[in-house]
Design an enzyme around this catalytic site. Structure first.
Site, PDB file in Angstrom:
ATOM      1  N   TYR A  31      -1.962   2.754  18.469  1.00  0.00           N
ATOM      2  CA  TYR A  31      -1.524   1.793  19.476  1.00  0.00           C
ATOM      3  C   TYR A  31      -0.213   2.228  20.109  1.00  0.00           C
ATOM      4  O   TYR A  31       0.444   3.159  19.643  1.00  0.00           O
ATOM      5  CB  TYR A  31      -1.402   0.385  18.881  1.00  0.00           C
ATOM      6  CG  TYR A  31      -0.182   0.159  18.016  1.00  0.00           C
ATOM      7  CD1 TYR A  31      -0.073   0.734  16.756  1.00  0.00           C
ATOM      8  CD2 TYR A  31       0.883  -0.615  18.470  1.00  0.00           C
ATOM      9  CE1 TYR A  31       1.048   0.531  15.965  1.00  0.00           C
ATOM     10  CE2 TYR A  31       2.013  -0.829  17.684  1.00  0.00           C
ATOM     11  CZ  TYR A  31       2.089  -0.251  16.431  1.00  0.00           C
ATOM     12  OH  TYR A  31       3.201  -0.438  15.650  1.00  0.00           O
ATOM     13  N   ARG A  50       3.148   9.966  23.474  1.00  0.00           N
ATOM     14  CA  ARG A  50       3.101   9.611  22.045  1.00  0.00           C
ATOM     15  C   ARG A  50       1.705   9.117  21.664  1.00  0.00           C
ATOM     16  O   ARG A  50       1.218   9.392  20.568  1.00  0.00           O
ATOM     17  CB  ARG A  50       4.160   8.566  21.708  1.00  0.00           C
ATOM     18  CG  ARG A  50       4.228   8.285  20.197  1.00  0.00           C
ATOM     19  CD  ARG A  50       5.381   7.379  19.813  1.00  0.00           C
ATOM     20  NE  ARG A  50       5.255   6.054  20.394  1.00  0.00           N
ATOM     21  CZ  ARG A  50       6.173   5.100  20.273  1.00  0.00           C
ATOM     22  NH1 ARG A  50       7.273   5.314  19.584  1.00  0.00           N
ATOM     23  NH2 ARG A  50       5.994   3.917  20.852  1.00  0.00           N
ATOM     24  N   ARG A  98     -20.626   1.022   8.252  1.00  0.00           N
ATOM     25  CA  ARG A  98     -19.444   1.286   7.438  1.00  0.00           C
ATOM     26  C   ARG A  98     -19.611   2.533   6.567  1.00  0.00           C
ATOM     27  O   ARG A  98     -20.496   2.585   5.710  1.00  0.00           O
ATOM     28  CB  ARG A  98     -19.116   0.075   6.560  1.00  0.00           C
ATOM     29  CG  ARG A  98     -17.806   0.260   5.810  1.00  0.00           C
ATOM     30  CD  ARG A  98     -17.431  -0.901   4.918  1.00  0.00           C
ATOM     31  NE  ARG A  98     -16.169  -0.638   4.258  1.00  0.00           N
ATOM     32  CZ  ARG A  98     -16.030   0.149   3.182  1.00  0.00           C
ATOM     33  NH1 ARG A  98     -17.086   0.707   2.643  1.00  0.00           N
ATOM     34  NH2 ARG A  98     -14.839   0.358   2.649  1.00  0.00           N
ATOM     35  N   HIS A 100     -16.638   5.792   5.383  1.00  0.00           N
ATOM     36  CA  HIS A 100     -15.286   6.294   5.658  1.00  0.00           C
ATOM     37  C   HIS A 100     -15.283   7.454   6.653  1.00  0.00           C
ATOM     38  O   HIS A 100     -14.433   7.528   7.525  1.00  0.00           O
ATOM     39  CB  HIS A 100     -14.611   6.767   4.362  1.00  0.00           C
ATOM     40  CG  HIS A 100     -14.224   5.660   3.438  1.00  0.00           C
ATOM     41  ND1 HIS A 100     -15.112   4.741   2.930  1.00  0.00           N
ATOM     42  CD2 HIS A 100     -13.028   5.320   2.923  1.00  0.00           C
ATOM     43  CE1 HIS A 100     -14.488   3.894   2.146  1.00  0.00           C
ATOM     44  NE2 HIS A 100     -13.211   4.217   2.125  1.00  0.00           N
ATOM     45  N   LYS A 145       1.505   6.462  15.266  1.00  0.00           N
ATOM     46  CA  LYS A 145       1.579   5.020  15.531  1.00  0.00           C
ATOM     47  C   LYS A 145       0.187   4.421  15.322  1.00  0.00           C
ATOM     48  O   LYS A 145      -0.534   4.147  16.270  1.00  0.00           O
ATOM     49  CB  LYS A 145       2.116   4.783  16.956  1.00  0.00           C
ATOM     50  CG  LYS A 145       2.699   3.383  17.144  1.00  0.00           C
ATOM     51  CD  LYS A 145       3.582   3.332  18.350  1.00  0.00           C
ATOM     52  CE  LYS A 145       4.013   1.910  18.720  1.00  0.00           C
ATOM     53  NZ  LYS A 145       4.873   1.244  17.772  1.00  0.00           N
ATOM     54  N   GLU A 177      13.501   4.411   8.284  1.00  0.00           N
ATOM     55  CA  GLU A 177      13.575   3.546   9.461  1.00  0.00           C
ATOM     56  C   GLU A 177      13.410   2.115   8.986  1.00  0.00           C
ATOM     57  O   GLU A 177      13.479   1.856   7.782  1.00  0.00           O
ATOM     58  CB  GLU A 177      12.476   3.943  10.468  1.00  0.00           C
ATOM     59  CG  GLU A 177      11.073   3.867   9.871  1.00  0.00           C
ATOM     60  CD  GLU A 177       9.976   4.270  10.862  1.00  0.00           C
ATOM     61  OE1 GLU A 177      10.221   4.340  12.055  1.00  0.00           O
ATOM     62  OE2 GLU A 177       8.846   4.492  10.380  1.00  0.00           O
ATOM     63  N   LEU A 201       8.659   6.923  12.739  1.00  0.00           N
ATOM     64  CA  LEU A 201       7.999   6.938  14.042  1.00  0.00           C
ATOM     65  C   LEU A 201       8.952   7.554  15.073  1.00  0.00           C
ATOM     66  O   LEU A 201      10.135   7.195  15.094  1.00  0.00           O
ATOM     67  CB  LEU A 201       7.645   5.509  14.472  1.00  0.00           C
ATOM     68  CG  LEU A 201       6.810   5.478  15.743  1.00  0.00           C
ATOM     69  CD1 LEU A 201       5.346   5.739  15.409  1.00  0.00           C
ATOM     70  CD2 LEU A 201       6.945   4.162  16.476  1.00  0.00           C
TER      71      LEU A 201
HETATM   72  C1  LIG Z   1       7.859   1.656  12.346  1.00  0.00           C
HETATM   73  C2  LIG Z   1       8.500   1.690  13.694  1.00  0.00           C
HETATM   74  N1  LIG Z   1       9.538   2.509  13.887  1.00  0.00           N
HETATM   75  C3  LIG Z   1      10.160   2.584  15.079  1.00  0.00           C
HETATM   76  C4  LIG Z   1       9.750   1.800  16.155  1.00  0.00           C
HETATM   77  C5  LIG Z   1      10.458   1.912  17.477  1.00  0.00           C
HETATM   78  O1  LIG Z   1       9.682   2.611  18.412  1.00  0.00           O
HETATM   79  P1  LIG Z   1       9.825   2.353  19.973  1.00  0.00           P
HETATM   80  O2  LIG Z   1      11.260   2.565  20.296  1.00  0.00           O
HETATM   81  O3  LIG Z   1       8.955   3.359  20.589  1.00  0.00           O
HETATM   82  O4  LIG Z   1       9.411   0.944  20.223  1.00  0.00           O
HETATM   83  C6  LIG Z   1       8.652   0.958  16.007  1.00  0.00           C
HETATM   84  C7  LIG Z   1       8.182   0.161  17.147  1.00  0.00           C
HETATM   85  O5  LIG Z   1       7.382  -0.686  17.058  1.00  0.00           O
HETATM   86  C8  LIG Z   1       8.000   0.906  14.749  1.00  0.00           C
HETATM   87  O6  LIG Z   1       6.942   0.107  14.574  1.00  0.00           O
END
Ligand SMILES: Cc1ncc(COP(=O)(O)O)c(C=O)c1O
Length: 283
Positions: A31, A50, A98, A100, A145, A177, A201
């Site tokens: 997403y 991304r 279903r 995997h 993501k 993070e 991320l």
């Molecule tokens: C786990 C995580 N880290 C960092 C971010 C920040 O990313 P962005 O600046 O692209 O929104 C997000 C955004 O949802 C996130 O879910």
């Protein structure tokens, strides 16, 4: 609210997918969340790049070219009655019996909705926000993501349970993070950001922040940050598409960094606001 599902714009109540969709069964999808200011997407090419990276990471073909994504997203934006939006777009591996292993013939499901962009309060901007800390228990591909977000969901709920906006996480003694934000610190006037490896991320706002720091001549280092450094930092920031950049002023229930946003944060806040699309005609 009008949403987009597999080629059609329709009211959200009429949007239907199969219970066998691999997004439902396995969280098998990716997403993006694109902030939209005054009906203009912020850094859309970077979000689409991304998206491609995440799709490559889960070996799912991109169902659209960037120009097609742009057209669909702009169309959806014009259909909403509000100017500042958060476009959520999701691609899953589609519906299949279903199993995997990847299905041979499934058609990806593309779903996009656009909600009002959360408004950051004066209090959050000028007073900062509270975070709690925890061990990072997620998998080792946090750079993708994906919609498999249970680790992030549990971390975010941990924050809510403790009256905080975020959970800042550490893995093997290093800052990674937060549950839905990147984390940067400031020490001795230098902004220090953990490197974009497989453990975080690659945030679009993180990149924007570092770019603005470089342009604004603010000292900057990209390197691993230990837990001890993070906890003793002069400033800690959260960055995300919906939070922009927010200062952490309470950590694990105690005042942090003097209990108010620091001087480097205030400079970054100004730079960030100046970088946002200003008016409808500015596109
Ligand atoms: C786990 C995580 N880290 C960092 C971010 C920040 O990313 P962005 O600046 O692209 O929104 C997000 C955004 O949802 C996130 O879910």
């Amino acid at each position: 609210m009008t949403v987009y599902l597999n080629g059609k714009f329709l009211p959200i109540d009429e949007a239907r997918i199969s219970v066998l969709d691999r997004g439902v069964i396995y969280g098998d999808g990716v997403y993006e969340l694109v902030p939209v200011y005054r009906r203009q997407p912020y850094r859309l090419p970077q979000h689409l790049a991304r998206l491609q990276r995440s799709l490559d990471g889960i070996r799912l073909a991109n169902p659209h070219r960037d120009s097609e994504w742009e057209t669909i997203i702009h169309d959806l934006i014009t259909r909403q009655p509000f100017d500042d939006q958060g476009v959520y777009l999701q691609v899953t591996r589609g519906a299949a019996k279903r199993d995997h292993a990847f299905p041979l013939d499934a058609v990806p499901t593309v779903f996009i909705m656009s909600n009002p962009l959360p408004v950051l309060s004066r209090e959050q901007i000028e007073g900062g926000v509270a975070v709690v800390t925890a061990v990072d228990e997620r998998w080792l591909r946090c750079d993708l993501k994906t919609i498999s977000l249970l680790g992030n969901v549990l971390a975010r709920q941990f924050a809510v349970d403790h009256g905080a906006v975020e959970t800042v996480m550490f893995r093997n003694g290093y800052l990674t993070e937060a549950s839905a934000s990147n984390v940067l610190i400031v020490m001795g006037g230098t902004i220090i950001a953990p490197p974009k490896d497989n453990l975080i991320l690659p945030g679009i706002t993180y990149d924007a922040t570092l770019e603005l720091a470089r342009e604004g001549g603010l000292p900057l280092q990209i390197r691993p940050v230990t837990r001890d450094e993070a906890l003793a930092a002069d400033e800690m920031w959260l960055s995300s598409s919906t939070k922009e950049v927010l200062a952490v002023t309470t950590l694990d229930g105690k005042p942090f960094a003097g209990g108010k946003p620091g001087t480097v944060y205030r400079q970054m806040y100004r730079l960030f606001q100046a970088s946002k699309p200003k008016a409808l005609s500015a596109a």
